[in-house]
Each structure stands twice: as C-alpha cells, then as structure tokens.
Design an enzyme around this catalytic site. Sequence first.
Site, short mmCIF file in Angstrom:
data_model
loop_
_atom_site.label_atom_id
_atom_site.label_comp_id
_atom_site.label_asym_id
_atom_site.label_seq_id
_atom_site.Cartn_x
_atom_site.Cartn_y
_atom_site.Cartn_z
N GLY A 148 0.83 -1.19 0.00
CA GLY A 148 0.00 0.00 0.00
C GLY A 148 0.88 1.24 0.00
CB CYS A 149 0.61 4.54 -1.67
SG CYS A 149 -1.10 5.00 -1.30
CG ASN A 150 -1.67 5.73 2.97
OD1 ASN A 150 -1.28 6.74 2.41
ND2 ASN A 150 -2.96 5.44 3.07
#
Length: 342
Positions: A148-150
């Site tokens: 996930g980017c976060n």
Amino acid sequence: MTHSIAIIGASGYTGAELVRIIATHPSFEIKALAANSKAGQPMASVFPHLRHLDLPDLVTWEEIDFDQIDLCFCALPHKTSQEVISKLPKSIKIVDLSADFRLRDPAEYEKWYGNPHAAPEIQKEAVYGLTEFYREEIAGARLVAGTGCNAATGQFILRPLISAGVIDLDDIILDLQCGVSGAGRSLKENLLHAELSEGTNAYAVGGTHRHQGEFDQEFSKLAGRAVKVQFTPHLGPFNRGILATCYVKGEADAVLASLQAAYADEPFISVLPKGETPSTHHVRGSNFCHIGVSGDRIPGRAIIVAALDNLCKGSSGQAVQNANLMLGEDERAGLMLAPCFP
C-alpha cells in the site's frame, strides 16, 4: 533483451502510470493492455496524455495471449485481483498492485478487507513488494505483492529505526496526508471537486485504515514482538503525493544516523541533512522518496517527515522496480526520471 509486458487494469490511475513509466523503459515492451469496462477503445481515448505512444488497444483480460507475455502487472481492485490472478498461467511472472496478496495470514486479510481470501494457495508464494527490504526474495519470485502507498511511506521511515533499536516501540505516532489519486479513479461523492477542494480531512480514524494491517504485519515481524503504530491518514486536496509526519521517542541524532546508514546505497531514497523537511513537490512524478529528521523541543523525541509520490514510488514505480529484479534487469531501469517541478 526485450521483455513482453501485459497490464491488466490499464484504465485506472496506476495502470496509466505503468504505461507512462514503461514507455521509456529500455527493456520492456507493452504487448497487451486490458480493461474490461473499456475494452475495444484505444488507450488515447481513456488517457489523452498518452496519445503520443504507440499502444495496443484495450481488450478484456481473457483476450490476452499469455503465451507471448513474460510479466503481467495486475492493477485491479482488491478481491477482483485474486480472482483474475488465480486464472493466469503459472508460466508468467506477476506483479500485483492490489491489496490481495500483501497480508500473509488469510485471516488477517479477511479482518481488514471483509472477505475470505479466494486464493490462499497462491497467497503462500507471494513475496511482499517493499523492494529495498525484500530484494533477494523478489528477484526469485513468480508473484510479488505491491505494498500500500501509505504502508510503504510509513515503513521507509520506521523499519530502519525498529531494526536499530533507537526508538520506543510503544510510542509511535504517524500522521499522513495522501493526494486524492490514492482513492482511485472510480466516481465517489466525497472526491468531487466541490467536496474536496479548499479543505482536508482525517479518515479511518482510530486504526481502521486497511494499510494498518501491513504495519502490524511488517513491524511485528521485524521487532519479534507486537508493534502497534498510532496511524491517522488524511485526504489532501492535491492530485498526487504523500507527506507523512512521524513522532517517536528517541534521540534525533541516533534516528538520523540509522536512516543514513540504512539508505546510504539506495538509489531512490534520500535522507536530507538534519533539520530539512521534504515536500511532495520535490518527488512528484518520480520514484524517489525524501526523508527528513528534526529534533523536538521535548528532549528525547524526534520528528521524521517523508515524502513520495503515491502513484509512482508508492505503487506503479515500485511495481516496475520489482519487475526489474524479477526479470534480471537493472533495478533502476526506466525509473530515473527527475521529479516534475513546479
């Protein structure tokens, strides 16, 4: 050597970003683009900014001749991705950009995503795609699960600090702002310009964001004990980029030294001089991540700020970085484009 590439889910933001990156890749050639809802259309009609490229028309994924494909990027929503990947030939390598294979425990996947995992046997062979920390495993993998980017942003800050033992593992606060493209391209009322512009808001407050599952998995594995980060994401009124601010109990000089040591030889991660803070402007459209460290006015505490592009280093750029390793190419190939500023 030229590698034949397919992209499933090419009509989404991450699919378009993959095309943009691969267009200048010295060893990758796009042979097939799939988007079932847009099948039959040219890519230029879906993304006019790619009009200058000679690209195959969009088809359904079932129409792709996978005998001609070396590696497939799967940029579909979670749940859909596992159903499609389970039907793909075992002979091709796959980089999945969805959440379907990130969590090693199927029970954890069901907890965070609300559905039983439909392909647990395939899940067992998936390698977590945080390139800087899983290089050897990625190089030998058939299936890589992009982070996930976060989750990637938070891990770039915290993994070296957990490994070095320079912070209190029970006192970690992570505030993160992500651009609206992180929510995908589907129509949602809260993403309308009038609803989003000129303001910002926190969401998934209280540890309910799905990327929290990746933090729990990766940090606890690294520490050899349960680690629970206090994480609050915010939706920012900008198109792309992530800015994460992390508050920890630890000496700033030790925190900075640990990050400098961890990333000294990394081509895509830059640790800034003490006291400098990064900006999303300085990484936009690139595969770079900038990290800055400052001391807090409270003795014994440090503040770390990291910036990256959620669509590139947080997703599609990371996916190409992984694909380079899987296909025996230079990890940097196609990814050294300078950020777009201003």
